[in-house]
Design an enzyme around this catalytic site. Structure first.
Site, PDB file in Angstrom:
ATOM      1  N   LEU A 289       0.835  -1.198   0.000  1.00  0.00           N
ATOM      2  CA  LEU A 289       0.000   0.000   0.000  1.00  0.00           C
ATOM      3  C   LEU A 289       0.875   1.256   0.000  1.00  0.00           C
ATOM      4  O   LEU A 289       0.612   2.206  -0.750  1.00  0.00           O
ATOM      5  CB  LEU A 289      -0.928  -0.005   1.216  1.00  0.00           C
ATOM      6  CG  LEU A 289      -1.733   1.272   1.438  1.00  0.00           C
ATOM      7  CD1 LEU A 289      -2.670   1.527   0.258  1.00  0.00           C
ATOM      8  CD2 LEU A 289      -2.521   1.177   2.742  1.00  0.00           C
ATOM      9  N   HIS A 290       1.900   1.265   0.820  1.00  0.00           N
ATOM     10  CA  HIS A 290       2.799   2.421   0.877  1.00  0.00           C
ATOM     11  C   HIS A 290       3.422   2.705  -0.492  1.00  0.00           C
ATOM     12  O   HIS A 290       3.429   3.848  -0.953  1.00  0.00           O
ATOM     13  CB  HIS A 290       3.881   2.175   1.921  1.00  0.00           C
ATOM     14  CG  HIS A 290       4.993   3.175   1.907  1.00  0.00           C
ATOM     15  ND1 HIS A 290       4.785   4.524   2.073  1.00  0.00           N
ATOM     16  CD2 HIS A 290       6.329   3.010   1.711  1.00  0.00           C
ATOM     17  CE1 HIS A 290       5.953   5.149   1.997  1.00  0.00           C
ATOM     18  NE2 HIS A 290       6.897   4.253   1.777  1.00  0.00           N
TER      19      HIS A 290
END
Length: 187
Positions: free
Chosen positions: A28-29
């Site tokens: 996600l990052h």
């Protein structure tokens, strides 16, 4: 912040839950960095201090446009056997709000000593006298373990939840989907 997606970790005998959450969070990052998105926040509905953990669910909060742009990146590729992702859903009307933020601690006395030596020009002995080993703190917050893309080192990203609020606060989210000022819906 009127729409959310919920991602649930599926039971996996080969990988512990915290390992899968770290892998999910890392993906996600990277997706948020690629998108340069500062309008997507996240929350952990199963967050717990005792026992300490983030739980098995991760919610992404944003507008339909922001979440669609994120999901168009196919950032969950490689995780499909380990997660179940909901459709985009509206935030319930009775939701309250809270911050979900990164908390950094100065946990290593050795690191604090090196920093003091550099800043004040002290010897190691002087810094060790000023910063005894007992100043080390052991954070009690849940965390995800990540690997830095720049240094390759593993680190713990501690996550703290703010107090529940009746009204939302708008601000930018970091590339981790966290903020000390912006709130996400809590329900």
């Amino acid at each position: 912040m009127d729409i959310y997606l919920e991602i649930r970790l599926l039971p996996e005998p080969e990988f512990p839950q915290h390992f899968l959450m770290g892998a999910l969070f890392g993906k996600l990052h990277r997706a948020l960095v690629e998108l340069k998105a500062d309008n997507i926040g996240l929350s952990f509905p199963d967050y717990s201090l005792a026992p300490r953990g983030l739980g098995e669910r991760l919610r992404l909060h944003g507008t339909e446009q922001a979440l669609s742009a994120l999901m168009a990146q196919h950032w969950l590729k490689g995780m499909s056997d380990h997660v179940q992702c909901s459709e985009m859903l509206p935030v319930p009307d009775n939701a309250r709000f809270r911050t979900v933020s990164r908390r950094q601690f100065k946990t290593s006395s050795e690191r604090l000593r090196r920093r003091r030596m550099k800043r004040k020009g002290e010897t190691y002995e002087q810094a060790a006298e000023a910063i005894p080993r007992h100043v080390e703190r052991s954070p009690e917050l849940p965390y995800v373990q990540l690997r830095s893309q720049s240094t390759g080192q593993n680190f713990h990203l501690f996550i703290e939840q703010g107090e529940l609020l009746a009204q939302p606060r708008k601000a930018a989210f970091s590339s981790y989907g966290l903020s000390t000022r912006a709130t996400v819906p809590w329900f």
